[in-house]
Write a protein that holds these residues in place. Structure first.
Motif, PDB file in Angstrom:
ATOM      1  N   SER A 270       0.951 -26.728  -5.823  1.00 44.46           N
ATOM      2  CA  SER A 270       1.234 -25.641  -6.769  1.00 44.46           C
ATOM      3  C   SER A 270       2.711 -25.668  -7.162  1.00 44.46           C
ATOM      4  N   ARG A 271       3.569 -25.799  -6.168  1.00 45.83           N
ATOM      5  CA  ARG A 271       5.010 -25.830  -6.444  1.00 45.83           C
ATOM      6  C   ARG A 271       5.384 -27.079  -7.238  1.00 45.83           C
ATOM      7  N   GLN A 272       4.742 -28.178  -6.908  1.00 45.79           N
ATOM      8  CA  GLN A 272       4.999 -29.432  -7.618  1.00 45.79           C
ATOM      9  C   GLN A 272       4.696 -29.281  -9.125  1.00 45.79           C
ATOM     10  N   ALA A 273       3.583 -28.608  -9.413  1.00 46.36           N
ATOM     11  CA  ALA A 273       3.207 -28.401 -10.818  1.00 46.36           C
ATOM     12  C   ALA A 273       4.259 -27.543 -11.527  1.00 46.36           C
ATOM     13  N   LEU A 274       4.734 -26.503 -10.843  1.00 43.61           N
ATOM     14  CA  LEU A 274       5.751 -25.637 -11.463  1.00 43.61           C
ATOM     15  C   LEU A 274       7.022 -26.405 -11.776  1.00 43.61           C
TER      16      LEU A 274
END
Ligand code: PAZ
Length: 372
Positions: A297-301
Motif C-alpha cells: 500500500s505504501r509502495q503504491a502511494l
C-alpha cells in the motif's frame, strides 16, 4: 457474499496469477516472462499502450455522456466522484471465446456509490458489464432475487399494477416483511434517477477499462479539486498485447497451452500527474497475504503520489480496511455484531471518512493555491 456465485471455477483451473482464473479449456499457465513485447522488462508506458491498442467503439459516445454529466453537476455546484467497480477481463483471442477473469462482483463499488449519492456527490459509476449496480444490487444475482420477495394475489403492497398475461394475477405484491426495505431502496433509486446524479458506464476488457478511464479523467479534470476517484475495480495486472493475440479460437489439438503475458501499464501515474492533476485520488490494494499489504500500500502511494490507498485482504475485505497515507494508517473495522447481526456495510464508514478528507483537501488546496 456473492463473490463465489459469480463464475464458479473448478479448483484445478485456478491460475496463480493476479487472483485470476481461466475461463476455458486451458490446461497450463505460465507466469509472465521477460522481455515483454516491447523488448524490455516491466510494463509498457501508458503512452505506448494507447498508441498500440484500439479504443472501444463506444468511447466517443461515453465521452459525450461524461461531458454532459460533468457540465451539469459543475453548474449545479456538486462534487463528482468516479467509482470504478468489478473486474476486467483479459481476452485470449481477438474473436474472443476464452478470457481470464477475476472474482470481483462489484459489491464494494456498487455499495460505495450509494453512500456517495446519499452524501450529495454525483457519481460516475464505471463498472464491469452485468456486475452489481447501486440500488438494484439488493435484488440481483443469485441471492436476494426480487422474485422471492413478491407474490401474486396475496396480501401486501402493490408495486406493479400492470397485468402480466402469463399470470391470472391482476397485480404483484411485496410480502409484508420485505416492504419497508424495498420501499426505502425504491425511493432512493427513483430520487437518484430524477436528480440525474448517477451515470453508469460499463466495460468488459482491461482495454475497455483503460481507454474509458483515460477519457473520463481528461474530461473530469475540469472539476479540479472537486473531483474524487474511488478506484475499487479489480483490474488485471497482466494482458496479452494485440500483436501477440491469436485471432481465432485457440485449438486444443497441440496439447498444453502456455501463455506469456505482458504487464498492464501502470496508469495511476499518468492519472495523477497528467490526466487529472488536483483531483483527490483513492485507490484500492487487494492482497491475500496480510504480511504484504502495508508495504504494498505504501509502495503504491510513493510510486504514484496520490492521496490514499485503501488496503484490504480478500477474506476480510467486508469487515476490515486500512486507509493508508504517507503520514498514517487508519483502520476501519466492523465488530462481529455490526457485521453479522446489524448487517452494517463497511462502505457506510469508508465513504463519509473519505468525504471528510476530500473536504480537507479542497480547503487545503484553496489555502495554498496548489494541491499535494
Ligand atoms: O467487488 P468486491 O466487493 O467483491 O471486491 C472489492 C475489491 C476487493 C475488488 C476492492 O476492494 C479492491 O481491493 N480493489 C482493488 C483490487 C486490486 O487491484 O488490488
Amino acid at each position: 457474499m456473492q463473490d463465489e456465485l459469480v463464475h464458479p471455477v473448478p479448483k484445478n483451473r485456478m491460475a496463480a496469477l493476479d487472483g485470476a482464473h481461466l475461463n476455458g479449456d486451458i490446461t497450463a499457465f505460465s507466469a509472465p516472462t521477460t522481455p515483454t513485447s516491447t523488448g524490455s522488462p516491466g510494463p509498457v508506458s501508458a503512452e505506448v499502450y494507447f498508441a498500440t491498442h484500439v479504443a472501444p467503439k463506444s468511447l466517443p459516445e461515453n465521452a459525450e455522456r461524461i461531458r454532459t454529466f460533468v457540465d451539469k453537476h459543475m453548474k449545479e455546484g456538486r462534487r463528482v466522484v468516479l467509482v470504478t467497480s468489478g473486474g476486467t477481463t483479459v481476452p485470449l483471442e481477438t474473436l474472443t471465446v476464452r478470457f481470464i477473469d477475476n472474482f470481483s462482483a462489484g459489491t464494494r463499488g456498487a455499495t460505495s456509490a450509494e453512500y456517495f449519492l446519499e452524501q450529495g456527490y454525483a457519481v460516475i459509476f464505471m463498472h464491469r458489464q452485468f456486475s452489481l449496480q447501486p440500488y438494484t444490487r439488493h435484488y440481483s444475482h443469485a441471492r436476494n432475487c426480487f422474485l422471492d420477495f413478491m407474490e401474486a394475489d396475496e396480501q401486501g403492497i402493490h408495486v406493479c399494477l400492470i397485468p402480466i398475461f402469463t399470470s391470472n394475477a391482476k397485480s404483484f405484491l411485496v410480502m409484508p416483511s420485505y416492504v419497508e426495505k424495498m420501499r426505502t431502496i425504491l425511493h432512493k433509486y427513483k430520487s437518484t434517477q430524477k436528480a440525474g446524479t448517477l451515470l453508469s458506464l460499463d466495460f468488459v476488457t482491461v482495454n475497455d477499462y483503460l481507454f474509458l478511464l483515460r477519457a473520463a479523467a481528461q474530461i473530469i479534470s475540469k472539476m479540479d479539486v472537486h473531483a474524487m476517484y474511488y478506484l475499487a475495480a479489480a483490474v488485471s495486472d497482466f494482458f496479452i498485447p494485440r500483436d501477440k493475440m491469436s485471432e481465432h479460437k485457440i485449438q486444443s489439438g497441440d496439447g498444453l497451452l502456455s501463455l506469456t503475458m505482458d504487464q498492464v501499464p501502470k496508469i495511476l501515474k499518468p492519472l495523477v500527474n497528467d490526466w487529472t492533476p488536483n483531483a483527490f485520488i483513492v485507490s484500492f490494494k487487494l492482497e491475500t497475504d496480510e504480511a504484504l499489504l502495508p508495504m504494498k500500500s505504501r509502495q503504491a502511494l510513493k510510486r504514484y503520489g496520490h492521496q490514499i490507498v485503501i488496503g484490504n485482504i480478500l477474506t476480510t475485505r467486508k469487515r476490515l480496511v486500512s486507509l493508508v497515507t504517507l503520514e498514517d494508517v487508519a483502520e476501519i473495522r466492523l465488530t462481529q455484531n455490526e457485521d453479522e447481526v446489524q448487517h452494517i456495510e463497511i462502505e457506510s464508514r469508508i465513504v463519509p471518512e473519505l468525504i471528510r478528507r476530500h473536504t480537507q483537501w479542497i480547503e487545503a488546496c484553496g489555502t495554498r493555491g496548489e494541491c499535494g
